[in-house]
Write a protein that holds these residues in place. Structure first.
Motif, PDB file in Angstrom:
ATOM      1  N   ASP A  88       0.069   9.210  -0.555  1.00 55.01           N
ATOM      2  CA  ASP A  88       0.732   9.035  -1.843  1.00 55.01           C
ATOM      3  C   ASP A  88       1.149  10.374  -2.431  1.00 55.01           C
ATOM      4  O   ASP A  88       0.336  11.293  -2.562  1.00 55.01           O
ATOM      5  N   ARG A 108       7.750   3.824   5.680  1.00 53.49           N
ATOM      6  CA  ARG A 108       6.363   4.071   5.241  1.00 53.49           C
ATOM      7  C   ARG A 108       6.242   4.041   3.712  1.00 53.49           C
ATOM      8  O   ARG A 108       5.231   3.603   3.184  1.00 53.49           O
ATOM      9  N   LEU A 109       7.275   4.516   3.014  1.00 54.13           N
ATOM     10  CA  LEU A 109       7.213   4.608   1.557  1.00 54.13           C
ATOM     11  C   LEU A 109       7.852   3.420   0.849  1.00 54.13           C
ATOM     12  O   LEU A 109       7.987   3.434  -0.379  1.00 54.13           O
ATOM     13  N   LYS A 112       7.166   2.214  -2.831  1.00 58.31           N
ATOM     14  CA  LYS A 112       6.455   3.267  -3.570  1.00 58.31           C
ATOM     15  C   LYS A 112       7.447   4.019  -4.444  1.00 58.31           C
ATOM     16  O   LYS A 112       8.639   4.057  -4.186  1.00 58.31           O
ATOM     17  N   THR A 114       8.255   7.130  -4.805  1.00 58.88           N
ATOM     18  CA  THR A 114       8.288   8.480  -4.256  1.00 58.88           C
ATOM     19  C   THR A 114       9.724   8.942  -4.106  1.00 58.88           C
ATOM     20  O   THR A 114      10.556   8.225  -3.548  1.00 58.88           O
TER      21      THR A 114
END
Length: 166
Positions: A88, A108-109, A112, A114
């Motif tokens: 994270d 993968r993100l 999220k 990000t």
């Protein structure tokens, strides 16, 4: 001998320009922190900037993190050697060499909040939130609005005005 002098001068100048560029990258990244709003407003934890791959940017980010904060949050710089190591983070900076891993990082993100920052031509259109580019000999950045929306990041109008919108 004179030719050798010019070659060394050119190489030295090129390295100095690159170092200045990465110092400017860190200034831009700090501005992104100030002009982008992350959801949730968690102000109790550290603000993590991850760097995927080897990059000359890391020492500049570390210097910035020693003296700056993200609001009242301490900025922490983490280096990741591969997408599978990424944890994270509020921001992930992908070095040029790791640019071929963008698809895996996006996967993968997924879901999220990000911000993914890249520095390779075409990466903005491929899904990074912000992509550093050189335009007219100067450092500039592309801003991918769809990627910002996907990460639920709110960009200030001041930052949008400075960006190349894609």
């Amino acid at each position: 001998m004179r030719k050798l002098f010019f070659i060394f001068t050119f190489l030295f100048f090129g390295l100095a320009v690159q170092a200045q560029n990465y110092q400017l990258h860190s200034v831009y990244i700090y501005s992104f922190i100030r002009y982008v709003q992350w959801p949730g407003g968690d102000t109790s934890s550290d603000f993590i900037i991850g760097v995927l791959g080897d990059s000359p940017l890391i020492p500049y980010l570390q210097k910035m993190a020693e003296v700056k904060k993200a609001g009242n949050r301490t900025i922490i710089i983490k280096k990741f050697d591969s997408v599978s190591e990424v944890t994270d983070s509020e921001i992930i900076f992908m070095s040029k060499e790791s640019g071929n891993q963008l698809e895996g990082l996006l996967s993968r993100l997924n879901g999220k909040n990000t911000m993914i920052i890249t520095e390779k031509e075409g990466m903005g259109k491929e899904g990074s939130n912000i992509n550093f580019v050189i335009r007219n000999g100067k450092l500039a950045f592309e801003l991918n609005r769809a990627a910002m929306d996907r990460a639920d990041l709110k960009v200030s109008t001041e930052l949008s005005r400075l960006a190349i919108i894609i």
